[in-house]
Enzyme design. Sequence first.
Site, mmCIF file in Angstrom:
data_model
loop_
_atom_site.group_PDB
_atom_site.id
_atom_site.type_symbol
_atom_site.label_atom_id
_atom_site.label_comp_id
_atom_site.label_asym_id
_atom_site.label_seq_id
_atom_site.Cartn_x
_atom_site.Cartn_y
_atom_site.Cartn_z
ATOM 1 N N TYR A 1 0.787 -1.024 0.138
ATOM 2 C CA TYR A 1 -0.030 -0.017 -0.122
ATOM 3 C C TYR A 1 1.001 1.137 -0.144
ATOM 4 O O TYR A 1 2.231 1.110 0.166
ATOM 5 C CB TYR A 1 -0.907 0.003 1.221
ATOM 6 C CG TYR A 1 -2.140 1.110 1.138
ATOM 7 C CD1 TYR A 1 -2.976 0.846 0.163
ATOM 8 C CD2 TYR A 1 -2.386 1.877 2.018
ATOM 9 C CE1 TYR A 1 -3.969 1.825 0.034
ATOM 10 C CE2 TYR A 1 -3.248 2.829 1.957
ATOM 11 C CZ TYR A 1 -4.284 2.789 1.060
ATOM 12 O OH TYR A 1 -5.096 3.543 0.906
ATOM 13 N N ARG B 1 -6.965 2.618 2.966
ATOM 14 C CA ARG B 1 -7.698 1.341 2.895
ATOM 15 C C ARG B 1 -7.032 0.352 3.626
ATOM 16 O O ARG B 1 -7.373 -0.809 3.383
ATOM 17 C CB ARG B 1 -8.092 1.193 1.272
ATOM 18 C CG ARG B 1 -9.145 2.319 0.882
ATOM 19 C CD ARG B 1 -9.232 2.019 -0.620
ATOM 20 N NE ARG B 1 -10.228 2.737 -1.132
ATOM 21 C CZ ARG B 1 -11.252 2.748 -1.212
ATOM 22 N NH1 ARG B 1 -12.177 1.762 -0.998
ATOM 23 N NH2 ARG B 1 -12.109 3.640 -2.113
ATOM 24 N N TRP C 1 -12.960 12.692 -0.768
ATOM 25 C CA TRP C 1 -11.679 12.161 -1.041
ATOM 26 C C TRP C 1 -11.061 12.628 -2.584
ATOM 27 O O TRP C 1 -9.786 12.670 -2.519
ATOM 28 C CB TRP C 1 -11.667 10.539 -1.171
ATOM 29 C CG TRP C 1 -12.241 10.130 0.157
ATOM 30 C CD1 TRP C 1 -13.477 9.441 0.309
ATOM 31 C CD2 TRP C 1 -11.348 9.743 1.330
ATOM 32 N NE1 TRP C 1 -13.510 8.927 1.667
ATOM 33 C CE2 TRP C 1 -12.282 9.044 2.259
ATOM 34 C CE3 TRP C 1 -10.207 10.067 1.862
ATOM 35 C CZ2 TRP C 1 -11.702 9.024 3.492
ATOM 36 C CZ3 TRP C 1 -9.541 9.841 2.863
ATOM 37 C CH2 TRP C 1 -10.532 9.291 3.924
HETATM 38 N N1 GSH Z 1 -12.097 -0.701 -4.227
HETATM 39 C C1 GSH Z 1 -10.652 -0.806 -4.170
HETATM 40 C C2 GSH Z 1 -10.138 0.612 -4.122
HETATM 41 C C3 GSH Z 1 -8.581 0.766 -4.390
HETATM 42 C C4 GSH Z 1 -8.175 2.174 -4.695
HETATM 43 O O1 GSH Z 1 -8.936 2.924 -4.990
HETATM 44 N N2 GSH Z 1 -6.717 2.148 -4.344
HETATM 45 C C5 GSH Z 1 -5.951 3.324 -4.646
HETATM 46 C C6 GSH Z 1 -5.447 3.742 -3.347
HETATM 47 S S1 GSH Z 1 -6.960 4.228 -1.712
HETATM 48 C C7 GSH Z 1 -5.004 3.431 -5.519
HETATM 49 O O2 GSH Z 1 -4.416 2.262 -5.543
HETATM 50 N N3 GSH Z 1 -4.953 4.539 -6.396
HETATM 51 C C8 GSH Z 1 -3.799 4.341 -7.372
HETATM 52 C C9 GSH Z 1 -4.369 4.268 -8.615
HETATM 53 O O3 GSH Z 1 -5.327 3.931 -8.852
HETATM 54 O O4 GSH Z 1 -3.346 4.127 -9.535
HETATM 55 C C10 GSH Z 1 -10.293 -1.138 -2.718
HETATM 56 O O5 GSH Z 1 -11.077 -1.106 -1.757
HETATM 57 O O6 GSH Z 1 -8.993 -1.858 -2.528
#
Ligand code: GSH
Length: 197
Positions: free
Chosen positions: A8, A14, A104
Site C-alpha cells: 500500500y 484503505r 476524497w
Molecule cells: N475498491 C478498491 C479501491 C482501491 C483504490 O482505490 N486504491 C487506490 C488507493 S486508496 C489506488 O491504488 N490508487 C492508485 C491508482 O489507482 O493508480 C479497494 O477497496 O481496495
Amino acid sequence: MPSYKLYYFPLKGRAEVIRLLFAQAGVELEDIRINFEEWPARKHEMPFGQMPVLEVDGKKICQSAAIGRYVAREFNLGGKDSFSAAKSDEFSDAVMDIMMKLPWTEKDEEKKKVLMATALNETIPPMLATLEGLLEGDFYAGEFTVGDIVLASSADHLLSLKPDILDPTPKLKALKERVFAMPNIAKYLATRPKTAM
Ligand SMILES: N[C@@H](CCC(=O)N[C@@H](CS)C(=O)NCC(=O)O)C(=O)O
C-alpha cells in the site's frame, strides 16, 4: 503459518484495518509501503492496478474489503457463525458508507473545503446517530469482530478532521476507545508510522 506481505501507499487509508487485524492477531506482516514516486513503475504488478494488495505465500488478494474479511476469517475475527459475520459486515459496510461521504477525490481545494464542511457537519452526523441507535452492548455483532475495527479506524480518521464529531454518539466513541485500548492494538498504535491520512 503462511508468509504475508501487504502492499500500500505510506498512508493509513484503505490498508489500516488490515494492519490492525494483523496487529490484533499478533501475526507477522511485511508492511510494504510504496511511495508515490515509485508507484507508476509498480502499478503493473497489482492485478487491478491498485492497492492495497495482500500476498499470501506469493498469491495476491485484492480489494480492501475482501482482504479484510479474508484476514478476519483466518484470525477468528470475522464472527463465530454466519449470522455474526453478516452483522460484522453490515457494520463495516455502514461505516464505509459514512466514509465515502468525504470528498476524497476533489482536487479543487476551495470546493473540497466546502464539501468537507457539509459532510462533517450535515451529512455524516445523522448517519453516525443511526449506528449509535443500533449499537447494543460492547461490540456491534455481540462479540468483537472486524466490524468494530473498521469503526475504530474510521472514527480515528473522522476525529482527526473534526475532534468533537463523536460527542453526540458516546457509545460509538466508547467503542472506538475500547478497540484502541486492546493491548495488541494499543502497542501497534504506539509504534505505527505517523501519516496524515
Ligand atoms: N475498491 C478498491 C479501491 C482501491 C483504490 O482505490 N486504491 C487506490 C488507493 S486508496 C489506488 O491504488 N490508487 C492508485 C491508482 O489507482 O493508480 C479497494 O477497496 O481496495
